[in-house]
Enzyme design. Structure first.
Site, PDB file in Angstrom:
ATOM      1  N   CYS A   1       0.854  -1.208   0.000  1.00 13.80           N
ATOM      2  CA  CYS A   1       0.000   0.000   0.000  1.00 13.80           C
ATOM      3  C   CYS A   1       0.882   1.248   0.000  1.00 13.80           C
ATOM      4  CB  CYS A   1      -0.915   0.018   1.219  1.00 13.80           C
ATOM      5  SG  CYS A   1      -2.380  -1.049   1.119  1.00 13.80           S
TER       6      CYS A   1
ATOM      7  N   ASP B   1      10.914  -6.352  -8.319  1.00 15.09           N
ATOM      8  CA  ASP B   1      11.140  -6.984  -7.020  1.00 15.09           C
ATOM      9  C   ASP B   1      12.519  -6.578  -6.496  1.00 15.09           C
ATOM     10  OD1 ASP B   1       9.784  -9.711  -5.528  1.00 15.09           O
ATOM     11  OD2 ASP B   1      11.850  -9.176  -4.996  1.00 15.09           O
TER      12      ASP B   1
ATOM     13  N   ASN C   1       1.658 -16.196  -4.427  1.00  9.20           N
ATOM     14  CA  ASN C   1       1.724 -16.996  -3.208  1.00  9.20           C
ATOM     15  C   ASN C   1       0.576 -16.605  -2.276  1.00  9.20           C
ATOM     16  OD1 ASN C   1       4.132 -18.434  -3.852  1.00  9.20           O
ATOM     17  ND2 ASN C   1       5.327 -16.595  -3.380  1.00  9.20           N
TER      18      ASN C   1
ATOM     19  N   THR D   1       4.949 -13.433   1.999  1.00 14.56           N
ATOM     20  CA  THR D   1       5.555 -12.578   3.026  1.00 14.56           C
ATOM     21  C   THR D   1       4.905 -11.202   3.098  1.00 14.56           C
ATOM     22  OG1 THR D   1       7.259 -11.839   1.464  1.00 14.56           O
ATOM     23  CG2 THR D   1       7.810 -13.713   2.894  1.00 14.56           C
TER      24      THR D   1
ATOM     25  N   HIS E   1      -0.393  -9.971  -4.794  1.00 10.80           N
ATOM     26  CA  HIS E   1       0.579  -9.625  -5.824  1.00 10.80           C
ATOM     27  C   HIS E   1       0.828 -10.812  -6.734  1.00 10.80           C
ATOM     28  CE1 HIS E   1       2.749 -10.889  -2.168  1.00 10.80           C
ATOM     29  NE2 HIS E   1       3.638 -11.446  -2.958  1.00 10.80           N
TER      30      HIS E   1
END
Ligand code: 5GP
Ligand code: ZN
Length: 120
Positions: free
Chosen positions: A14, A37, A93, A101, A106
């Protein structure tokens, strides 16, 4: 600098969307944001996220699934812009067993080399 729906002040992604935490942006529109990333696992490793705080793909439902569909429609444009002509992998994931994590939905785009055959 962008508004986030259902903004969670404790959520890293965010705050990346808002520009409060810097990132290397590769794409942005009204509904989603894509950036590199910080710890790439392939020559090209991009994260695509909705500008709505949704914790994971497990939170998708009939009311918000259009956001995921939008992202899946944008990913080929990003892949083309990145020159991923040989193919790429899309990963999202969900939860602890998958090693999620960051609790903001995403989609990883991984490419730029021959990826591992094994996915798990
Ligand atoms: P997950 O493990 O939740 O599927 O993916 C989270 C991803 O976010 C990881 O690949 C990790 O490297 C990436 N990441 C974590 N913190 C940051 C950050 O501050 N900036 C960027 N650009 N990526 C991050
Ligand atoms: Zn968030």
């Amino acid at each position: 600098m962008s508004d986030v729906k259902n903004y969670d002040p404790d959520c890293l992604f965010c705050n990346i969307i808002r520009g409060d935490i810097p990132s290397t942006k590769v794409y942005e529109d009204d509904a989603c944001f894509a950036f590199r990333d910080i710890a790439p696992q392939a020559p090209t490793h991009i994260l695509v996220i909705p500008k709505t705080h949704i914790a994971s793909a497990d939170e998708l439902n009939a009311d918000n699934a259009a956001l995921a569909a939008h992202i899946l429609a944008v990913i080929p444009q990003i892949a083309a812009a990145e020159g991923l002509t040989g193919g790429y992998r899309i990963v999202s994931n969900v939860g602890g067993d998958a090693g999620q994590t960051v609790r903001h939905l995403h989609f990883h785009i991984l490419g730029g080399k021959r990826l591992e055959d094994q996915m798990a």
